[in-house]
Motif scaffolding. Structure first.
Motif, PDB file in Angstrom:
ATOM      1  N   ALA A 169       0.798  -1.225   0.000  1.00 45.81           N
ATOM      2  CA  ALA A 169       0.000   0.000   0.000  1.00 45.81           C
ATOM      3  C   ALA A 169       0.830   1.273   0.000  1.00 45.81           C
ATOM      4  CB  ALA A 169      -0.938   0.002   1.201  1.00 45.81           C
ATOM      5  N   ARG A 170       2.058   1.215   0.492  1.00 44.01           N
ATOM      6  CA  ARG A 170       2.889   2.427   0.620  1.00 44.01           C
ATOM      7  C   ARG A 170       4.004   2.509  -0.412  1.00 44.01           C
ATOM      8  NH1 ARG A 170      -0.670   5.258   3.236  1.00 44.01           N
ATOM      9  NH2 ARG A 170      -0.735   5.053   5.480  1.00 44.01           N
ATOM     10  N   HIS A 171       4.041   1.594  -1.354  1.00 40.62           N
ATOM     11  CA  HIS A 171       5.079   1.639  -2.389  1.00 40.62           C
ATOM     12  C   HIS A 171       4.849   2.867  -3.279  1.00 40.62           C
ATOM     13  CE1 HIS A 171       7.405   0.541  -5.956  1.00 40.62           C
ATOM     14  NE2 HIS A 171       8.050  -0.307  -5.167  1.00 40.62           N
TER      15      HIS A 171
ATOM     16  N   ALA B  45      -2.988   9.459  -0.612  1.00 35.05           N
ATOM     17  CA  ALA B  45      -1.707   9.545  -1.325  1.00 35.05           C
ATOM     18  C   ALA B  45      -0.799  10.572  -0.653  1.00 35.05           C
ATOM     19  CB  ALA B  45      -1.936   9.902  -2.795  1.00 35.05           C
ATOM     20  N   LEU B  46      -1.347  11.718  -0.277  1.00 35.68           N
ATOM     21  CA  LEU B  46      -0.540  12.746   0.375  1.00 35.68           C
ATOM     22  C   LEU B  46       0.020  12.245   1.702  1.00 35.68           C
ATOM     23  CD1 LEU B  46       0.629  15.554   0.746  1.00 35.68           C
ATOM     24  CD2 LEU B  46      -1.644  16.307   1.546  1.00 35.68           C
TER      25      LEU B  46
ATOM     26  N   VAL C 144       6.484   8.158   3.400  1.00 33.94           N
ATOM     27  CA  VAL C 144       7.437   7.352   2.637  1.00 33.94           C
ATOM     28  C   VAL C 144       8.526   8.196   1.983  1.00 33.94           C
ATOM     29  CG1 VAL C 144       7.648   5.806   0.638  1.00 33.94           C
ATOM     30  CG2 VAL C 144       5.738   5.534   2.218  1.00 33.94           C
ATOM     31  N   LEU C 145       8.131   9.319   1.393  1.00 34.99           N
ATOM     32  CA  LEU C 145       9.064  10.111   0.585  1.00 34.99           C
ATOM     33  C   LEU C 145       9.578  11.356   1.288  1.00 34.99           C
ATOM     34  CD1 LEU C 145       7.073   9.938  -2.765  1.00 34.99           C
ATOM     35  CD2 LEU C 145       9.002   8.491  -2.070  1.00 34.99           C
ATOM     36  N   GLY C 146       8.841  11.813   2.287  1.00 32.48           N
ATOM     37  CA  GLY C 146       9.223  13.040   2.982  1.00 32.48           C
ATOM     38  C   GLY C 146       8.355  14.211   2.548  1.00 32.48           C
ATOM     39  N   ALA C 147       8.299  15.211   3.412  1.00 29.02           N
ATOM     40  CA  ALA C 147       7.402  16.346   3.210  1.00 29.02           C
ATOM     41  C   ALA C 147       7.764  17.220   2.024  1.00 29.02           C
ATOM     42  CB  ALA C 147       7.355  17.197   4.475  1.00 29.02           C
ATOM     43  N   ARG C 148       9.015  17.230   1.614  1.00 34.57           N
ATOM     44  CA  ARG C 148       9.446  18.130   0.543  1.00 34.57           C
ATOM     45  C   ARG C 148       9.780  17.413  -0.766  1.00 34.57           C
ATOM     46  NH1 ARG C 148       6.825  22.064   2.094  1.00 34.57           N
ATOM     47  NH2 ARG C 148       7.517  23.154   3.941  1.00 34.57           N
ATOM     48  N   HIS C 149       9.465  16.139  -0.843  1.00 39.26           N
ATOM     49  CA  HIS C 149       9.693  15.397  -2.091  1.00 39.26           C
ATOM     50  C   HIS C 149       8.749  15.946  -3.168  1.00 39.26           C
ATOM     51  CE1 HIS C 149       9.626  12.080  -4.983  1.00 39.26           C
ATOM     52  NE2 HIS C 149      10.785  11.717  -4.457  1.00 39.26           N
ATOM     53  N   PRO C 150       9.211  16.025  -4.414  1.00 34.91           N
ATOM     54  CA  PRO C 150       8.353  16.544  -5.487  1.00 34.91           C
ATOM     55  C   PRO C 150       7.004  15.832  -5.615  1.00 34.91           C
ATOM     56  CG  PRO C 150      10.616  16.380  -6.269  1.00 34.91           C
ATOM     57  CD  PRO C 150      10.575  15.746  -4.895  1.00 34.91           C
TER      58      PRO C 150
END
Length: 85
Positions: free
Chosen positions: A27-29, A59-60, A66-72
């Motif tokens: 689910a988080r990939h 998704a947000l 997973v990706l971090g707050a500032r990932h594109p």
């Protein structure tokens, strides 16, 4: 199909892709989250904002984790959610 104006035909394919990625990748990939975002985009284009909003929110939230707050991709999710509010 979506670009060709066949959004109603595209929707079940988007849903199937999302479910398959959840099962296979989790689910988080990041690819699962992209499919979630793509489905939400389609639903928004169809005027189904009540269905698009929870997908954008999920998704947000997941992209922040997973990706971090500032990932594109996270920032793109913020933008997309803002577009349906």
């Amino acid at each position: 199909l979506q670009d060709g104006g066949k959004r109603d035909e595209a929707e079940p394919l988007y849903r199937e892709a999302l479910e398959a990625r959840r099962e296979v990748l989790g689910a988080r990939h990041p690819n699962t989250l992209s499919s979630m975002n793509n489905l939400a985009n389609l639903l928004q284009d169809q005027g189904k904002l009540d269905e698009a909003e929870p997908l954008y929110r999920e998704a947000l939230e997941a992209r922040r984790e997973v990706l971090g707050a500032r990932h594109p991709d996270t920032l793109g999710s913020m933008h997309n959610l803002g577009g349906v509010l």
